[in-house]
Structures are given as C-alpha cells and as structure tokens.
Design an enzyme around this catalytic site. Structure first.
Site, mmCIF file in Angstrom:
data_model
loop_
_atom_site.group_PDB
_atom_site.id
_atom_site.type_symbol
_atom_site.label_atom_id
_atom_site.label_comp_id
_atom_site.label_asym_id
_atom_site.label_seq_id
_atom_site.Cartn_x
_atom_site.Cartn_y
_atom_site.Cartn_z
ATOM 1 N N GLY A 232 -14.219 5.095 31.158
ATOM 2 C CA GLY A 232 -12.859 5.542 30.848
ATOM 3 C C GLY A 232 -12.340 6.478 31.927
ATOM 4 O O GLY A 232 -13.055 7.376 32.392
ATOM 5 N N LEU B 208 -7.158 10.497 30.237
ATOM 6 C CA LEU B 208 -7.223 11.953 30.370
ATOM 7 C C LEU B 208 -8.600 12.488 30.017
ATOM 8 O O LEU B 208 -9.102 13.395 30.684
ATOM 9 C CB LEU B 208 -6.140 12.599 29.510
ATOM 10 N N ALA B 209 -9.248 11.907 29.010
ATOM 11 C CA ALA B 209 -10.583 12.397 28.642
ATOM 12 C C ALA B 209 -11.606 12.003 29.711
ATOM 13 O O ALA B 209 -12.296 12.861 30.276
ATOM 14 C CB ALA B 209 -10.974 11.850 27.275
ATOM 15 N N HIS C 58 3.030 5.925 13.583
ATOM 16 C CA HIS C 58 4.030 6.841 14.166
ATOM 17 C C HIS C 58 5.423 6.490 13.654
ATOM 18 O O HIS C 58 5.813 5.326 13.673
ATOM 19 C CB HIS C 58 3.972 6.699 15.692
ATOM 20 N N SER D 182 9.432 8.746 21.701
ATOM 21 C CA SER D 182 8.649 9.964 21.509
ATOM 22 C C SER D 182 9.118 10.828 20.340
ATOM 23 O O SER D 182 10.316 10.945 20.056
ATOM 24 C CB SER D 182 8.740 10.791 22.786
ATOM 25 N N ARG E 286 3.926 13.292 11.070
ATOM 26 C CA ARG E 286 4.114 11.848 11.240
ATOM 27 C C ARG E 286 3.815 11.028 9.994
ATOM 28 O O ARG E 286 4.552 10.097 9.667
ATOM 29 C CB ARG E 286 3.197 11.369 12.368
ATOM 30 N N GLU F 52 -9.733 10.144 22.457
ATOM 31 C CA GLU F 52 -9.404 9.386 21.240
ATOM 32 C C GLU F 52 -10.610 8.595 20.715
ATOM 33 O O GLU F 52 -10.623 8.181 19.553
ATOM 34 C CB GLU F 52 -8.196 8.460 21.525
ATOM 35 N N ARG G 120 -3.088 13.209 12.874
ATOM 36 C CA ARG G 120 -2.974 14.032 14.083
ATOM 37 C C ARG G 120 -1.543 14.546 14.229
ATOM 38 O O ARG G 120 -0.594 13.794 14.033
ATOM 39 C CB ARG G 120 -3.352 13.209 15.324
ATOM 40 N N LEU H 53 -3.323 14.771 23.761
ATOM 41 C CA LEU H 53 -3.518 15.118 25.181
ATOM 42 C C LEU H 53 -4.320 16.412 25.263
ATOM 43 O O LEU H 53 -5.221 16.563 26.097
ATOM 44 C CB LEU H 53 -2.163 15.260 25.880
HETATM 45 C C1 LIG Z 1 3.223 5.402 23.786
HETATM 46 C C2 LIG Z 1 2.337 6.573 23.506
HETATM 47 C C3 LIG Z 1 2.800 7.866 23.710
HETATM 48 C C4 LIG Z 1 1.983 8.958 23.463
HETATM 49 N N1 LIG Z 1 2.469 10.213 23.674
HETATM 50 C C5 LIG Z 1 1.665 11.277 23.444
HETATM 51 C C6 LIG Z 1 2.139 12.605 23.673
HETATM 52 O O1 LIG Z 1 3.264 12.831 24.103
HETATM 53 N N2 LIG Z 1 1.291 13.638 23.427
HETATM 54 C C7 LIG Z 1 0.018 13.454 22.964
HETATM 55 O O2 LIG Z 1 -0.713 14.427 22.773
HETATM 56 N N3 LIG Z 1 -0.448 12.195 22.765
HETATM 57 C C8 LIG Z 1 0.328 11.116 22.996
HETATM 58 N N4 LIG Z 1 -0.157 9.856 22.768
HETATM 59 C C9 LIG Z 1 -1.594 9.681 22.472
HETATM 60 C C10 LIG Z 1 -2.393 9.823 23.772
HETATM 61 O O3 LIG Z 1 -1.678 9.242 24.819
HETATM 62 C C11 LIG Z 1 -3.769 9.164 23.711
HETATM 63 O O4 LIG Z 1 -4.420 9.519 22.530
HETATM 64 C C12 LIG Z 1 -4.622 9.612 24.884
HETATM 65 O O5 LIG Z 1 -3.939 9.445 26.085
HETATM 66 C C13 LIG Z 1 -5.938 8.853 24.919
HETATM 67 O O6 LIG Z 1 -6.635 9.243 26.077
HETATM 68 P P1 LIG Z 1 -8.129 8.795 26.305
HETATM 69 O O7 LIG Z 1 -8.545 9.367 27.613
HETATM 70 O O8 LIG Z 1 -8.942 9.145 25.118
HETATM 71 O O9 LIG Z 1 -8.083 7.196 26.375
HETATM 72 P P2 LIG Z 1 -7.176 6.188 27.258
HETATM 73 O O10 LIG Z 1 -6.121 6.855 28.030
HETATM 74 O O11 LIG Z 1 -6.795 5.101 26.319
HETATM 75 O O12 LIG Z 1 -8.188 5.626 28.315
HETATM 76 C C14 LIG Z 1 -9.191 4.699 27.970
HETATM 77 C C15 LIG Z 1 -9.972 4.390 29.219
HETATM 78 O O13 LIG Z 1 -11.157 3.686 28.851
HETATM 79 C C16 LIG Z 1 -11.283 2.511 29.620
HETATM 80 N N5 LIG Z 1 -11.990 1.541 28.781
HETATM 81 C C17 LIG Z 1 -11.805 1.256 27.476
HETATM 82 N N6 LIG Z 1 -12.706 0.343 27.065
HETATM 83 C C18 LIG Z 1 -13.453 0.043 28.135
HETATM 84 C C19 LIG Z 1 -14.538 -0.841 28.354
HETATM 85 N N7 LIG Z 1 -15.052 -1.585 27.374
HETATM 86 N N8 LIG Z 1 -15.047 -0.918 29.612
HETATM 87 C C20 LIG Z 1 -14.545 -0.172 30.635
HETATM 88 N N9 LIG Z 1 -13.545 0.689 30.476
HETATM 89 C C21 LIG Z 1 -13.001 0.793 29.241
HETATM 90 C C22 LIG Z 1 -9.881 2.113 29.994
HETATM 91 O O14 LIG Z 1 -9.909 1.322 31.143
HETATM 92 C C23 LIG Z 1 -9.247 3.497 30.229
HETATM 93 O O15 LIG Z 1 -9.552 3.929 31.525
HETATM 94 C C24 LIG Z 1 0.669 8.750 22.991
HETATM 95 C C25 LIG Z 1 0.197 7.459 22.774
HETATM 96 C C26 LIG Z 1 1.030 6.381 23.006
HETATM 97 C C27 LIG Z 1 0.519 5.013 22.681
#
Ligand SMILES: Cc1cc2nc3c(=O)[nH]c(=O)nc-3n(C[C@H](O)[C@H](O)[C@H](O)COP(=O)(O)OP(=O)(O)OC[C@H]3O[C@@H](n4cnc5c(N)ncnc54)[C@H](O)[C@@H]3O)c2cc1C
Length: 636
Positions: free
Chosen positions: A40, A43-44, A266, A284, A330, A425, A435, A441
């Site tokens: 991944g 952001l995480a 949402h 948003s 929400r 997430e 949430r 984020l």
């Molecule tokens: C449209 C939208 C708007 C949002 N706005 C907000 C906001 O304003 N504020 C807020 O706090 N939250 C917001 N959220 C929620 C937030 O964006 C997400 O919860 C957060 O960005 C998830 O981050 P993450 O790093 O956990 O995962 P992700 O950003 O989903 O990253 C997942 C990563 O894992 C990789 N991956 C997944 N499975 C595999 C696999 N099997 N093999 C290899 N790689 C894999 C992907 O390639 C990617 O790099 C929003 C969500 C959406 C959908």
C-alpha cells in the site's frame, strides 16, 4: 485465537507517552539488517514506508497502481481533523477524543482514540513541514472548517483536494527514500497471498500485473495499508480498483477480522443515474458547512426547486437536530435522507435524492467566497450532472464510502498473526461503528508516520525473527496456491462477465446489508451469496491469459474474494443484533428512529476467525469505557 489488545495501564492521557518509552528500540546500526514489506502506498502505507526507511530499515513497498501517488487516498476531498484549537472555539485533545468515541456510537477503544487525538497535532506540523499547502486565513494562520459530529472547527483542508496534497507530501518523502536506495518500489504488483511460517508473517506472494509473473518476497515484518472494502457494494465512492483481497488473504492465513459489518454510507454522493453505472462520485461533507439540505414538504412535488417557496421546504436535518443541523454525523444524515425518499419526498428524475442548496450561502457570502471554498467540487458536479450548483441546488444521496471494519489489531497495530501489522482503513482500530468526517486521513497518517514505525521496532527487537528465504516450502506452497486459483479463474470459460457478477453481489449487499438491515433480509442474503458464488465459479468468463496484462483476470480475483467476504459481512451483521452507528438493524431503533444499541450484549469488538471448510468462529474483545459515559447519542 488470543485477543490481547495490549492497552497500556495508567491514566488515558499518559498511556501513549508511557508506552512509547516502554517500547523496545532497535539500535540504529541494526535497523539496516531488517527487511520490511509495506503493501500500500496510500496515506497509511506511503507514510509508513517513508518513515521506516528514514529510520534506517530496508523497505519494499507494493501497490497495484502504476505510481505510488495514484493510491485511492488521492481522492480524499474535504479535510483532516486535528485538535489544534487554532480557532479558539473550545477544541482540545479531550474534545476530539470524546467526539470520536461518541461519533462511533461507543464501539471504539478509548485508548486508541485518545492516542489518535494526541497525535493529530503532530500530523499537521509534519505535513506543513513537508510543504502541504493547507488553506490559510488572511493572517497566515491555517484555516479550519467544520465537519459532521463536531461543534468546533478543527478540519484542516486544501480546497477540495486535501487527500491529493497530503499524498503528494507523503510521496515526496517516499521518493526521497527510493532515491536513497532504502525503499524499493514495486508498482503494478498485486499481493495475492500472505506467507506465514511457524505462525509468524514472513512475506507475501505477488503477481506482476504486466508480465503475469508470480513472485515471493521475504521479510521480517509485513504491513498492510491496503485500504477499505466498500466496493463489495459494487457502486461506491471508492476508486474502482479498491478491493478486499489483501486483508482477505491475511484473514485466511489466520488474522482475525474485526466488525466486518461496520460500513459507512456517506450522505452526500451524486445519486446513481442508471443501471449500468460503474462508480459513484462523492460530494465532500465540507459542503454541508454552507449547503442546506432539504426536500419538498409535500410528497411527489415535482416542481423545479426554485419554484418551491421556503414555507414548502423541509430542512429536515435542521428540524430534527437543531444543535448540529446540516452537520449531523454521516450515519444519521444518511438514514434521514433515505427516510425522506421512502416517504416519497425525494427529488430528481428518479425521486432518489435530496437537495443540497447553496442559495442562502451565496446570498450571504457572495459567489466568490463559495467558489474559493468549493470551486473544484462545484466544477466536478457540473461536469457530471450538467447542472450548475451556483444556480440550481445539488442533488445528493447516500452511497457506500468507508469501512470501519478491518483486520483486528492490538494497541501496537499488530494483527493476531505476529509480524503482520494493519494500518489505515485496512484495520478496524479507531472509528467504532461510524467514522466522523475528516478522521480517516488523520488515522492513516497517525498510523503511518507516528505509530507503526515505533511498534514494528519493538516487535523486531523482541521477536528477533530468524533468517528465512524464499526457498522455504511455505513460499512454494503459497505460490502454487496463487497459480492454481488463477488457472481456475481462466478455465471456467463461462458466459457471464466478472462485472455482471459483481453488480449482482453489490445489489444484494446494498438491499440487505446496506443502510437498513433486518434479520430476515440478512438470512436471505446468507442463502443467496453462496449460490451466487457457485454460479460465479461455474459460469464466469475471464478472457485472455495469465501471462500478460489482463484486467479481467485481476478483477475476477478481487470479485471472487468479495463473494466470500460478503458472506462474513452479512453473518457479522446478523450476529450483531443491535443497531450501532452505520449498522442499523431496523428491529432496534428508538421512537425517533435513531440507532438503539444494546450495551449489555454488544459492547465488544466482534472478531472472526477463519476455519477451512467450516463456519468461522466469532470471538469478542470487550470494550471498557472509563472516561466517556455510555449514552444514547444525541445531536439535537
Ligand atoms: C471520494 C472520497 C473522499 C474522501 N475524503 C476524505 C476526507 O476528506 N477526509 C478523510 O479523512 N477521509 C476521506 N476519505 C477516506 C480516506 O480517503 C481513506 O479512508 C484513506 O485515504 C485510505 O487510505 P489508506 O492508506 O488506508 O488506503 P488507500 O489510499 O486506499 O491505499 C491502498 C493502497 O493499497 C494498495 N493495495 C491494495 N490492495 C493491494 C494488493 N492486493 N496488492 C498490492 N497493493 C494493494 C493500493 O495500490 C494502494 O496503494 C475519502 C474517501 C473517498 C472515497
């Protein structure tokens, strides 16, 4: 399955400080001897990979996109919470902690949430130092706006592109480490299995999505930052590629899955416009700072919005929740929108929608101010619908968006498989049953920048994983299993497309395990999913071969996993015989139609253990509330 959350003792405000001191350290010269896999680059994952490399570990970082900076986090719009109290409006770490526990309907761990609120301050400093262009006041101070479930303004933002700007910050930090040779980047690689040796996570098996090569990667610790599973509903606000595969594979290798039924719908997405739509677009939550939500008072009123006078409009959130108004959380705002539509007061051609109206805000503040705050969202809305939201109210409706469930983790963010960590997430840790906006984020960056880099060190220093390499039989077995599964998908040669099955699963999940759930509906779903899964393996059509880029094959693997996961989600929803946050069991509601918890029976995290060929086992981690008093949530 042992569920020891390892929550440190002592007063809540001291737990993290004390724990950080108690964590074992790896000597700087020894860090370079360890290999860490981070799956991944959102952001995480991106924050964790960059920080671990900065500390001196060797990191291999995987994603399925063609660039780390295309992770789904880039789509996040509205902002990120932090208890900086820049507005002087009464915010504090304790208030953010309290709002988050209450917002999650008292189904999150107090200790984790308090730590999150503490770290929120560091996140903003870190991101500002990276150059993230947060919005500023005329004075130069960082600006804030409000999000649902809070009566203070604590949300930091960069127009409607906060996720993009934060991810670019993390990406720069990551690329610095790629250039330094401390992070090896594997884009276009999909993790298809977790390798566990002697009960400990020791690596992953991936498929190179361009060449089809199946490869093993060994490590001393594995981190999953693989995002959420809202696409089990087929239509969601998530990126099309977001999926459950990585965490599902981990579950099948022994990692407990916590609260799979906790999903967030949402309230403000653009309503679906037809049967063959493949994705929904979020508007948003920040828009609810200035937009007012309403429907006509009269059923079936088909007049254009400007023809309906104020006296014939129902600003129902303001009516139900005078204190929080349009910024009710929400889960609550979504349910009320559904109620309006079910009453026949929905708007738009399909009647499935409510208005989000900026008329009053434009009159009060002027069009330029509104354009400044939300310009890109208005443009996106206009491009998709053809309507100009400066002149006509937006039409919105709830949509699957975020998943609070995920891999169970202890206070160190380690799953029930030693050496396997889950962040962002992908874990279940901080949001309970609902949430609050702008908290995902915050959590992803808290996990990635500030928590897991320390707790992984503690694991390595304590466990001292012995040397293994990819010639170990466990890697060969996992590779063979991945190849077998891929061949099975390619050889069905049926008549229905993968998307067709996914769409059908999504409709079933939305109907019976979406915004409202009943025991009867869930039982029906539990009968229907295995049938659909059987039809999938008998009749799916996956063209092409496994030796090249093959998006149908990629998608088929993900949908096959959703078809297994959906059943666990429905089972969890059935077993949780109460309403809590986004999990609304119609049988359990107050007289006013709010979610009615059953604290005596369900004040716990439900954690599922996989068993091959047998029903999964449900375990419970009790939740204890020392600092926040359990109460019926009220936003009136
Ligand atoms: C449209 C939208 C708007 C949002 N706005 C907000 C906001 O304003 N504020 C807020 O706090 N939250 C917001 N959220 C929620 C937030 O964006 C997400 O919860 C957060 O960005 C998830 O981050 P993450 O790093 O956990 O995962 P992700 O950003 O989903 O990253 C997942 C990563 O894992 C990789 N991956 C997944 N499975 C595999 C696999 N099997 N093999 C290899 N790689 C894999 C992907 O390639 C990617 O790099 C929003 C969500 C959406 C959908």
């Amino acid at each position: 399955m042992e569920l020891n959350a390892r929550i440190p003792s002592g007063p809540i405000q001291d737990k993290w400080t004390k724990h950080r001191f108690d964590l074992k350290l790896v000597n700087p010269a020894n860090k370079r001897k360890y290999e860490i896999i981070v799956v991944g680059t959102g952001l995480a994952g991106g924050a964790a990979a960059a920080t671990l490399a900065e500390l001196g570990y060797n990191v291999r970082n995987f994603c399925f996109q063609d660039s780390a900076r295309r992770a789904h986090s880039i789509a996040a719009q509205g902002g990120i919470n932090a208890a900086k109290n820049y507005q002087g409006d009464g915010d504090s770490i304790y208030r953010l902690f309290y709002d988050t526990v209450k917002g999650g309907d008292f189904r999150a761990r107090e200790a984790n949430v308090h730590r999150l609120a503490e770290i929120s301050l560091n996140i903003i400093d870190q991101c500002v130092a990276q150059g993230v262009p947060f919005a500023r006041e005329y004075s130069g101070y960082l600006a804030n706006r409000s999000f649902g479930g809070a009566q203070v303004s604590r949300t930091f933002y960069a127009r409607g592109q906060t996720g993009q700007q934060l991810l670019l910050g993390a990406y720069q930090a990551l690329m610095r480490q790629v250039a330094a040779g401390k992070v090896k980047m594997y884009t276009r690689h999909e993790m298809l299995d977790l390798v566990v040796i002697d009960g400990v996570a020791r690596g992953i098996v991936t498929r190179d999505m361009l060449t089809g090569r199946i490869e093993s990667h060994v490590a001393d610790a594995v981190l999953l930052g693989t995002g959420g599973y809202s696409n089990v509903f087929y239509l969601s606000t998530n990126a099309k590629g977001s999926n459950v595969t990585a965490v599902w594979r981990a579950y099948k290798r022994g990692a407990g899955f916590a609260n799979p039924c906790y999903t967030q719908i949402h309230p403000t997405s653009i309503p679906p416009s037809g049967d063959y739509q493949s994705k929904l677009t979020l508007m948003s939550e920040s828009l609810r700072n200035d937009g007012r939500i309403w429907v006509p008072k009269q059923q079936g009123d088909r007049r254009a919005p400007h023809e309906i006078p104020d006296s014939e409009r129902d600003y129902y959130l303001e009516r139900y929740y005078p204190s929080f108004g349009n910024l009710a959380p929400r889960d609550i705002a979504s349910r009320r929108a559904k109620e309006m539509v079910d009453e026949g007061r929905g708007v738009g051609p399909s009647g499935v929608g409510v208005y989000l109206d900026f008329r009053d805000a434009i009159q009060r503040l002027g069009r330029d101010v509104i354009a400044d705050r939300y310009g890109n969202l208005f443009e996106m809305y206009r491009n998709i619908t053809g309507d100009n939201p400066y002149e006509v109210p937006m039409r919105i409706y709830p949509a699957p968006h975020y998943t609070m469930g995920g891999l169970w983790v202890d206070y160190n963010l380690m799953t029930t498989v030693p050496g396997l960590f889950a962040i962002g997430e992908a874990n279940f840790s901080d949001h309970g049953a609902n949430r609050l906006g702008a908290s995902a984020l915050m959590q992803g960056l808290a996990d990635g920048y500030f928590i897991v880099p320390l707790t992984v060190g503690d694991y390595l220093a304590t466990a001292k994983p012995p040397t293994v390499d990819t010639s170990h039989a466990a890697f060969r077995d996992a590779e063979a299993e991945v190849a077998r599964r891929q061949d099975a998908l390619l050889s069905v040669n049926g008549s229905r497309s993968v998307s067709d099955f996914h769409r059908e699963l999504g409709r079933l999940m939305w109907e019976y395990c979406g915004m409202a759930r009943t025991a009867d509906g869930l039982k029906l779903l539990l009968n229907r999913i295995p049938e659909l899964r059987e039809e999938f393996w008998r009749d799916v059509r996956v063209p092409g071969s496994g030796a090249t880029l093959n998006q149908s094959l990629e998608n088929a693997g993900r949908v096959a996993d959703f078809l297994e996961f959906g059943e666990l989600m429905a089972l969890d929803a059935l077993e949780r015989d109460e309403s809590a946050g986004g999990h609304f069991r119609v049988e359990h509601q107050t007289e006013e139609g709010e979610a009615k918890r059953n604290d005596e029976r369900f004040s716990h995290v439900a954690v599922w253990e996989y068993r091959e060929g047998a029903a999964p086992i449900r375990h419970e981690e009790p939740l204890e509330f020392e600092y926040v008093q359990l109460a019926q949530r009220s936003y009136k």
